[in-house]
Write an enzyme that holds these catalytic residues in place. Structure first.
Site, PDB file in Angstrom:
ATOM      1  N   LYS A  66     -73.976 -37.898  85.586  1.00 18.56           N
ATOM      2  CA  LYS A  66     -73.587 -38.496  86.880  1.00 18.56           C
ATOM      3  C   LYS A  66     -74.239 -37.817  88.089  1.00 18.56           C
ATOM      4  CE  LYS A  66     -69.118 -40.279  85.434  1.00 18.56           C
ATOM      5  NZ  LYS A  66     -67.702 -40.448  85.744  1.00 18.56           N
ATOM      6  N   ASP A 102     -65.955 -44.508  90.722  1.00 20.01           N
ATOM      7  CA  ASP A 102     -64.844 -43.729  90.131  1.00 20.01           C
ATOM      8  C   ASP A 102     -63.754 -43.481  91.173  1.00 20.01           C
ATOM      9  OD1 ASP A 102     -65.829 -43.435  87.509  1.00 20.01           O
ATOM     10  OD2 ASP A 102     -67.088 -41.744  88.101  1.00 20.01           O
TER      11      ASP A 102
END
Ligand code: ATR
Length: 276
Positions: A66, A102
């Site tokens: 990420k 997220d």
């Protein structure tokens, strides 16, 4: 031609994203397929170039890529850039655009269960990547007061200092947070404590929890962590990590297709696979 979507990570076999997105492609009549791809840390740059070369329509990014993927993208959305992590990539006319759903996924799940969340004095437990995304997204959404509590205080200080959105924050030790606990309207647990037999116990004592506090944990496997069960016993309203998982997927799907998918359907599907 069928469009291709994927999730890249290591490990990746356990991911429930393919299940969720392939179901949605079917429901909305989109000729596309979503595939899990095992990508090792050292192959990330090559893998991203390869995905771009074959004209992939979009992909999700998970552990351990990420943060590392950012230099390999053509554009990074400001919220994702400030968090320093990307979990969703959209191919727009051959350019790879990175986003982070997220934190915003967490906020969307919270909003659905606690519409008045912006007025709640909030405590986040933990200061890893997940905590950072949630803290930034909550601050960007207008939550005014978010305290942090982490085993390593320096990591919490970094989150506080690097956040570009206005928010009032004190970094507390575990002892101090336990003493202050009754002041919070919202408590968010982001550590892996309670996720497996190897990591049992509670991240902090809930002895002073007020029964009006909303307590959430980003863990969804097991569906209810010992921390959430304890909070529920004390009379608090609780939320597990399933909404965050579902909404991060829903927001990614919307970025790719422009369609806001049926999150209840997504939740049911994931729950049925978790045996819930
Ligand atoms: P993620 O990116 O999923 O948030 P992470 O970056 O590994 O995962 O972060 C996990 C967080 O849980 C960290 O804040 C970590 O504390 P440290 O910053 O001190 O490492 C916290 N954590 C993990 N295991 C813990 C434990 N046994 N006790 C207390 N905190 C723990």
């Amino acid at each position: 031609m069928q469009k291709l979507f994927a999730v890249i990570g290591d490990p990746i076999a356990h991911s429930m994203s393919p299940l969720m997105h392939n179901d949605l492609f079917g429901v909305y009549g989109i000729n596309a397929h979503y595939h899990p791809l095992l990508v090792k840390k050292e192959s990330l740059q090559e893998a991203v170039a390869g995905l771009k070369a074959i004209g992939i329509s979009g992909f999700n990014v998970t552990v351990p890529h990420k943060e590392r993927i950012i230099p390999f993208l053509d554009y990074v959305d400001p919220l994702a850039g400030s968090i320093g992590a990307v979990n969703t990539v959209v191919n727009k006319e051959g350019k790879l655009h990175g986003y982070n759903t997220d934190g915003t996924g967490y906020v969307a799940g919270l909003q659905a269960a606690l519409p008045e969340f912006k007025n709640k004095r909030t405590l986040i437990i933990g200061a890893g990547g997940a905590a950072r995304g949630i803290y930034f997204a909550l601050a960007a959404a207008g939550l005014q007061h978010i305290d942090l509590c982490n085993r390593t205080a320096e990591k919490a200080e970094l989150i506080k200092n690097e956040c570009p959105y206005e928010v009032q924050t004190t970094v507390y030790s575990k002892d101090m947070a336990e003493k202050e606990l009754s002041q919070y309207g919202l408590i968010i647990q982001t550590t892996p404590i309670g996720m497996s037999a190897a990591s049992q116990g509670l991240p902090l004592s809930l002895q002073r929890l007020d029964s009006k506090t909303f307590v959430s944990d980003i863990i969804y496997n097991p569906l209810y962590s010992p921390f959430l069960l304890q909070a529920q016993k004390a009379g608090a309203e609780i939320q597990n990590g399933l909404p965050m998982f579902v909404y991060q997927g829903a927001l990614a799907f919307e970025l790719w297709t422009g369609i806001k998918p049926d999150t209840n359907r997504m939740k049911k599907l994931v729950l049925s696979h978790l045996g819930g």
